[in-house]
Scaffold this active site. Structure first.
Site, mmCIF file in Angstrom:
data_model
loop_
_atom_site.group_PDB
_atom_site.id
_atom_site.type_symbol
_atom_site.label_atom_id
_atom_site.label_comp_id
_atom_site.label_asym_id
_atom_site.label_seq_id
_atom_site.Cartn_x
_atom_site.Cartn_y
_atom_site.Cartn_z
ATOM 1 N N TYR A 104 -8.920 14.005 -8.295
ATOM 2 C CA TYR A 104 -7.410 13.519 -9.184
ATOM 3 C C TYR A 104 -6.640 14.020 -9.682
ATOM 4 C CZ TYR A 104 -5.426 10.382 -13.270
ATOM 5 O OH TYR A 104 -5.079 10.273 -13.983
ATOM 6 N N ASP A 151 1.019 -0.882 0.098
ATOM 7 C CA ASP A 151 -0.105 0.199 -0.528
ATOM 8 C C ASP A 151 1.144 1.346 -0.174
ATOM 9 O OD1 ASP A 151 -1.511 1.943 0.923
ATOM 10 O OD2 ASP A 151 -2.753 1.126 1.955
ATOM 11 N N LYS A 206 -2.182 14.424 -9.347
ATOM 12 C CA LYS A 206 -1.455 14.531 -10.472
ATOM 13 C C LYS A 206 -1.064 16.300 -10.750
ATOM 14 C CE LYS A 206 -2.360 10.493 -12.355
ATOM 15 N NZ LYS A 206 -1.418 9.614 -11.981
ATOM 16 N N SER A 227 -0.724 12.887 -14.975
ATOM 17 C CA SER A 227 -1.563 12.965 -16.560
ATOM 18 C C SER A 227 -1.956 14.006 -16.981
ATOM 19 C CB SER A 227 -3.022 12.483 -15.440
ATOM 20 O OG SER A 227 -3.550 12.867 -16.098
#
Length: 248
Positions: free
Chosen positions: A151, A59, A155, A138
């Site tokens: 997200y 993890d 990123k 991304s």
């Protein structure tokens, strides 16, 4: 001799998607690959396919787990040459819809996970004489995407962090390069699951229709280049692979 023959490579999120494509290609080019993931079943199955590969359940949010992964890699394989910080997840939600818990989850996996990877890989690589850190961000970090605020934030942090790590390594004369790859849409299990949640009029679907989806192998070839000595003079760089999605 392969392009990364003999190099020791850790790939997080290596059980499927982009990470699995990276593992297959780098292993095929001679690297000794350590796959880490929370998905033990898929990770162990892939490691069994690759010559000399090792799987460690991991993890990336767990600092002690990172210390274990690095220590085990160095002990079992003799050092560390390449780290691919690839582990990630996506959850749709605008700034109004996303809960603080969701925001923290995505940032802990991607932003904090990448930070911990860099933190513990740098001294191990310095001890080995140098190396290459490849962070996966991304195109969401380059453009406004209202439907994935957590997200995008995570990123974006990876994108900025990469330059800081690259500068630090140069200042310390560690011979460690750190670069960031910014993919657009690629056909992975995570992408397919995420797109299935979207309504048909969602802008993200329009982008895919205009620019198409790449294959995981497309990103893997770029990762291979950055892992190899072919990119020895490249550090602190952002490499976009999106078929022109962010071009205009």
């Amino acid at each position: 001799m392969g392009r990364v023959a003999g190099k020791v490579v850790i790939i997080t999120g290596g059980a499927s998607g982009l990470g699995a494509a990276d593992a297959r290609l780098l292993s095929g080019e001679g690297a000794r690959v350590v796959l880490t993931d929370v998905d033990r079943e898929r990770g162990e199955a892939l490691a069994a396919e690759l010559e000399g590969a090792l799987f460690i359940e991991h993890d990336v949010r767990d600092e002690a787990a990172w210390q274990h992964v690095i220590a085990t890699t160095v002990e079992r394989l003799g050092g560390l040459d390449v780290l691919v910080n690839n582990a990630g997840l996506v959850k749709f939600g605008s700034v109004e819809e996303t809960t603080l818990e969701e925001y923290r989850l995505l940032n802990s996996v991607m932003s904090e996970g990448t930070f911990l990877g860099c933190k513990y890989a740098v001294p191990a690589m310095a001890q080995s004489g140098g190396g290459s850190i490849i962070n996966i961000s991304s195109v969401a970090a380059l453009k406004g995407v209202g439907a994935i605020v957590a997200y995008t934030a995570a990123k974006g942090a990876i994108r900025a962090m990469t330059r800081s790590v690259a500068v630090h390594c140069q200042e310390r004369k560690y011979n460690i390069r750190c670069n960031v790859v910014l993919p657009g849409a690629h056909d992975t299990p995570m992408t397919r699951a995420a797109l299935a949640e979207l309504p048909s009029e969602e802008e993200g679907l329009n982008q895919i229709q205009q620019h198409g989806q790449g294959r995981p192998e497309d990103v893997a070839r770029l990762v291979l280049f950055l892992a190899s000595e072919e990119s020895c003079h490249i550090t602190g760089s952002e490499l976009v692979i999106d078929n022109g999605e962010t071009m205009r």
